[in-house]
Structure formats: structure tokens, C-alpha cells
Write a protein that holds these residues in place. Structure first.
Motif, PDB file in Angstrom:
ATOM      1  N   SER A  73      -6.120  -5.308  15.182  1.00 52.99           N
ATOM      2  CA  SER A  73      -5.536  -6.373  15.992  1.00 52.99           C
ATOM      3  C   SER A  73      -4.265  -6.996  15.423  1.00 52.99           C
ATOM      4  N   ILE A  74      -3.964  -6.753  14.162  1.00 47.87           N
ATOM      5  CA  ILE A  74      -2.810  -7.397  13.540  1.00 47.87           C
ATOM      6  C   ILE A  74      -1.945  -6.349  12.843  1.00 47.87           C
ATOM      7  N   LEU A  75      -0.644  -6.479  13.012  1.00 48.76           N
ATOM      8  CA  LEU A  75       0.306  -5.605  12.328  1.00 48.76           C
ATOM      9  C   LEU A  75       0.532  -6.190  10.939  1.00 48.76           C
ATOM     10  N   ILE A  76       0.328  -5.385   9.918  1.00 44.38           N
ATOM     11  CA  ILE A  76       0.448  -5.865   8.538  1.00 44.38           C
ATOM     12  C   ILE A  76       1.423  -4.976   7.780  1.00 44.38           C
ATOM     13  N   SER A  77       2.287  -5.626   7.018  1.00 40.42           N
ATOM     14  CA  SER A  77       3.128  -4.878   6.083  1.00 40.42           C
ATOM     15  C   SER A  77       3.332  -5.718   4.841  1.00 40.42           C
ATOM     16  N   LYS A  78       3.625  -5.018   3.739  1.00 45.03           N
ATOM     17  CA  LYS A  78       3.970  -5.673   2.485  1.00 45.03           C
ATOM     18  C   LYS A  78       5.285  -5.081   2.020  1.00 45.03           C
ATOM     19  N   THR A  79       6.082  -5.925   1.370  1.00 40.71           N
ATOM     20  CA  THR A  79       7.335  -5.447   0.800  1.00 40.71           C
ATOM     21  C   THR A  79       7.456  -5.944  -0.633  1.00 40.71           C
ATOM     22  N   ASP A  80       8.323  -5.281  -1.376  1.00 42.10           N
ATOM     23  CA  ASP A  80       8.646  -5.777  -2.705  1.00 42.10           C
ATOM     24  C   ASP A  80       9.631  -6.939  -2.545  1.00 42.10           C
ATOM     25  N   PRO A  81      10.044  -7.581  -3.621  1.00 43.84           N
ATOM     26  CA  PRO A  81      10.953  -8.728  -3.495  1.00 43.84           C
ATOM     27  C   PRO A  81      12.296  -8.419  -2.831  1.00 43.84           C
ATOM     28  N   LYS A  82      12.678  -7.148  -2.782  1.00 46.68           N
ATOM     29  CA  LYS A  82      13.950  -6.773  -2.160  1.00 46.68           C
ATOM     30  C   LYS A  82      13.798  -6.384  -0.692  1.00 46.68           C
ATOM     31  N   GLY A  83      12.574  -6.464  -0.165  1.00 46.19           N
ATOM     32  CA  GLY A  83      12.351  -6.134   1.242  1.00 46.19           C
ATOM     33  C   GLY A  83      12.037  -4.675   1.489  1.00 46.19           C
ATOM     34  N   ILE A  84      11.738  -3.918   0.435  1.00 45.30           N
ATOM     35  CA  ILE A  84      11.372  -2.507   0.576  1.00 45.30           C
ATOM     36  C   ILE A  84       9.882  -2.425   0.889  1.00 45.30           C
ATOM     37  N   ILE A  85       9.543  -1.714   1.943  1.00 46.90           N
ATOM     38  CA  ILE A  85       8.149  -1.630   2.398  1.00 46.90           C
ATOM     39  C   ILE A  85       7.294  -0.885   1.379  1.00 46.90           C
ATOM     40  N   THR A  86       6.178  -1.512   1.007  1.00 48.46           N
ATOM     41  CA  THR A  86       5.216  -0.896   0.086  1.00 48.46           C
ATOM     42  C   THR A  86       3.890  -0.591   0.770  1.00 48.46           C
ATOM     43  N   TYR A  87       3.672  -1.182   1.950  1.00 48.11           N
ATOM     44  CA  TYR A  87       2.431  -0.945   2.705  1.00 48.11           C
ATOM     45  C   TYR A  87       2.691  -1.246   4.173  1.00 48.11           C
ATOM     46  N   ALA A  88       2.115  -0.426   5.025  1.00 49.03           N
ATOM     47  CA  ALA A  88       2.139  -0.670   6.471  1.00 49.03           C
ATOM     48  C   ALA A  88       0.808  -0.180   7.019  1.00 49.03           C
TER      49      ALA A  88
END
Length: 175
Positions: free
Chosen positions: A70-85
Motif C-alpha cells: 500500500s505504500i511506496l518506500i525508498s531510501k537514499t544515501d545523504p546525496k540522494g542516491i537510491i539504496t532501496y526501493a
């Protein structure tokens, strides 16, 4: 299964074999009743803790399934580079997870979103280290558009520095 050895053997060879076979405890004879009882109590506590941990993991996996649907989730490093989707994010954006990991989050940025929106967003999460909430228009891999209500939170380490950002989004295109 925890294994407890009660033995009169004190040779190093026996002790090393016990370590090799991951024996829980090695008690020398004549054994003391208090030490034996304490060891049994510790074994029981460890078994109970392991069972409780397994129950928590099963519950967590169930929670994760409902959130991922139900929810779109992403994580990024401090520079905005995606580490998880997560899967929902990939499905809506049209990108495979391999295409997202390691690239800048602006891969999904709609070109006509005002730059001021992102300046405010980055000021809030990077400089002020606060949670940002708002509505963002994004684009899919095939250049379609979708709208999300976003919550982006900086995750701080023990020194108060940003380790990563986590973003939770609800799809609101239909609204």
C-alpha cells in the motif's frame, strides 16, 4: 538443541571438542547444584528468547507485506542516491529495482515540478534535519505522470549526522 556436558574430564582435548561441537556448557564433576540450576535456567531463557524473536520476525514480515502493498518506500544515501526501493515503488514508477538502486532519486522527477519545491524539501531534510511532507508529481519510466503524498525523514546517527533518508509515499493520482 542446547547440549550440556557434565564430565570429570578436564583435558584440553575434551574442552576443545566441546567448543568445536558448540556445546552450550561444560560442567566439571563433582558439579555444584547451584551452577547446574543456573545453567538450566539460562538455557530455558535462551530458548524462550529465540521463540519470542521468531514470533516477532513473523509478525514483522506480515506488517512488511501490508506496507509494501500500500505504500511506496525508498531510501537514499545523504546525496540522494537510491539504496532501496520496495515493490510498490517499482510497480508505480515502472522501473525495476536494479534500475533504481545506485542512481539519483531525481530519475523519477517530473520536469515541470518547480525547483523551489525541491529547494524547500532539501532544506528541511538536510539542513534542518526535519521531516518534510508534501505532494510531488513524478514521472514513470515511460514518461507517464503520477502524484504522491510524500513524507521524507532524515535518519540520523548518534552524532546527529544524516545517515540516510527514508521516504514513504501514498499514491494520490486518482484523487
Amino acid at each position: 538443541i542446547p547440549i550440556l556436558i557434565i564430565s570429570a574430564y578436564t583435558d584440553t582435548e575434551y574442552l576443545l571438542k566441546s567448543i568445536h561441537y558448540r556445546i552450550y556448557e561444560y560442567i566439571l564433576k563433582p558439579f555444584q547444584r547451584e551452577k547446574f540450576e543456573k545453567t538450566i535456567t539460562n538455557i530455558i531463557k535462551e530458548i524462550e528468547n529465540k521463540k519470542n524473536q521468531e514470533i516477532k520476525v513473523k509478525l514483522w514480515k506480515q506488517y512488511q507485506k501490508i506496507v509494501d502493498k500500500s505504500i511506496l518506500i525508498s531510501k537514499t544515501d545523504p546525496k540522494g542516491i537510491i539504496t532501496y526501493a520496495n515493490g510498490a515503488f517499482c510497480k508505480i514508477s515502472g522501473y525495476h529495482q536494479d534500475e533504481l538502486i545506485g542512481v539519483n532519486h531525481n530519475i523519477i522527477r517530473a520536469k515541470d515540478t518547480p525547483k523551489e519545491t525541491f529547494r524547500l524539501l532539501w532544506d528541511t531534510i538536510k539542513n534542518k534535519k526535519k521531516t518534510w511532507q508534501g505532494i510531488i508529481k513524478n514521472r514513470t519510466k515511460d514518461n507517464g505522470l503520477y502524484y504522491v503524498k510524500s513524507t521524507i525523514k532524515p535518519i540520523l546517527n548518534e552524532r546527529g549526522e544524516v545517515e540516510e533518508y527514508i521516504s514513504l509515499r501514498s499514491l494520490i493520482t486518482d484523487i
